[in-house]
Write a protein that holds these residues in place. Structure first.
Motif, short mmCIF file in Angstrom:
data_model
loop_
_atom_site.label_atom_id
_atom_site.label_comp_id
_atom_site.label_asym_id
_atom_site.label_seq_id
_atom_site.Cartn_x
_atom_site.Cartn_y
_atom_site.Cartn_z
N LEU A 25 0.87 -1.33 0.08
CA LEU A 25 -0.07 0.03 0.13
C LEU A 25 0.96 1.35 -0.11
N PHE A 26 1.81 1.13 0.75
CA PHE A 26 2.88 2.37 0.78
C PHE A 26 3.57 2.70 -0.62
N SER A 27 3.60 1.88 -1.50
CA SER A 27 4.27 1.85 -2.48
C SER A 27 3.32 2.64 -3.62
N HIS A 28 2.23 2.80 -3.16
CA HIS A 28 1.06 3.65 -4.11
C HIS A 28 0.83 5.02 -3.47
N ARG A 29 0.75 4.85 -2.31
CA ARG A 29 0.21 6.23 -1.51
C ARG A 29 1.16 6.38 -0.30
N GLU A 38 -7.65 -0.08 5.91
CA GLU A 38 -7.24 -0.47 4.76
C GLU A 38 -6.35 -1.58 4.66
N ILE A 39 -5.37 -1.61 5.74
CA ILE A 39 -4.33 -2.80 5.82
C ILE A 39 -5.23 -4.05 6.14
N GLY A 103 8.08 4.13 -4.32
CA GLY A 103 7.77 5.44 -4.65
C GLY A 103 7.33 6.22 -3.29
N PRO A 104 5.86 6.42 -3.20
CA PRO A 104 5.41 7.08 -2.08
C PRO A 104 5.99 6.73 -0.78
N GLY A 105 6.33 5.68 -0.50
CA GLY A 105 6.64 5.15 0.78
C GLY A 105 8.17 5.84 0.85
N PHE A 106 9.10 5.45 -0.13
CA PHE A 106 10.38 5.99 0.08
C PHE A 106 10.35 7.57 0.18
#
Lengths: 237, 237
Positions: A25-29, A38-39, A103-106
């Protein structure tokens, strides 16, 4: 621990599943925008059960960060074979793979923000930086790095971070260009330091003497030399 | 607002005094280690009165950060006169003055930690980075910075931050060396970008053509040229 119909997974297996779901999920938002609900939904379990494994969002976040940090540090591992420029370029490819996947998580992690900035998170990030630093020092074959070499390597690691963050923000430059550019940046920062310090000059000249003319470092020198004629004569290299 | 014996100062004046006291304490120890009691004692007022002006440590911290950020951004201001290398070197001198004056506070802020990482604090830090970026673009005389120039300037700003942080951690290299090195690093990163991009090459060659041979950029070229003969012929510039 595996009694009951709804808990077929063992504790550790379930924790790892939740970490994997969170990272996906963190890779998209951004992690800030992802709720425990959600998790839970993505993992197919109830919200209270998530809290059973992780007492709060922060602890799940930190566990996810821990796995991502280990994974990133693993990507720095490169056999000590062949020219250094080519080794560093391969590592940069895997680094940008990681940045692109997460992406977004990083981005959220490195920029700091409400959900991050805990001392645990900062220690994990510093651990990855330290792993990158040690890998490079090992590949350079240096036992006791002088202060200026340490500065070059550590400041280049931060340059690689900021370059990746800037790339994520719009992706206006192809990532393969940036992977090569970071290899060249390393050479350039080392050369600047070598221009003013004998100890650094020895390290840089030893490395350069082992580089092939068609490797990343050799190609940079050729291109810089091609630029030089356009500079007024008294400033030409 | 100036009634009563114990409150001779106006509200704004008292707030500014408390901010000044906090910044002075943060220049010797990390903000995490400084209590509201200490700030109150140093300001000669009671702890409740501090809370009257700032509802919590975080709000006083952010106010102090705001003043420090303004002060740092002011130090980037440099008349658009003379060679660019010399201008940047003067700015680096003032930047390291700031870093040295605010040591532990600067370090804690940039590394993140329990007391920082708020979105307000992050926005202020990004504001300073943006100010640095805009100053450099203005001095370069560029209207619409191409993506690669933006990347070089922004990533160099982060390099300057990390170099300053590494310097604070032990001060093993004289700061004057690092001020000059950062000017050279800027030239080196721009040159690397120029070696692979025509648009960047035009910017870099225009700047270099206006630099005196005895300025920071000219001196670097001379020293790099002196290193070159030690490199095997096929790789020489």
């Amino acid at each position: 621990m595996t009694t009951g119909v709804r808990r077929r997974m063992g504790v550790e297996e379930r924790k790892q599943q939740l970490i994997g779901v969170a990272l996906e999920l963190f890779s998209h938002r951004s992690p800030d925008e992802v709720s425990i609900d959600e998790i839970a939904a993505a993992a197919g379990i109830s919200r209270p059960l998530v809290y059973h494994y992780f007492p709060g969002k922060q602890s799940l976040y930190e566990a996810a960060l821990g796995r991502a940090a280990d994974e990133l540090a693993d990507r720095f591992l490169e056999p000590p074979e062949g020219p250094l420029g080519a080794r560093l370029l391969r590592v940069m490819g895997r680094f940008f793979d990681f940045v692109e996947e997460h992406g977004p998580g990083f981005s959220a992690l490195m920029r700091g923000g409400p959900a991050v900035g805990s001392s645990t998170a900062n220690a994990m990030i510093d651990g990855v930086r330290q792993a990158a630093y040690e890998q490079i020092i090992n590949h350079l074959g240096v036992q006791d790095p002088p202060a200026r070499l340490e500065l070059v390597v550590r400041s280049w690691v931060s340059l690689a971070e900021s370059t990746a963050l800037l790339w994520l923000d719009g992706r206006r430059i192809p990532r393969s260009d940036l992977e090569m550019q970071l290899v060249h940046d390393f050479a350039a920062l080392a050369a600047v330091s070598a221009a003013y310090d004998q100890e650094m000059a020895e390290v840089v000249l030893r490395v350069l003497s082992q580089e092939p003319a068609d490797g990343p470092f050799g190609e940079l020198l050729t291109r810089l030399a091609a630029l030089a004629p356009a500079v007024p004569p008294q400033r030409r290299l």
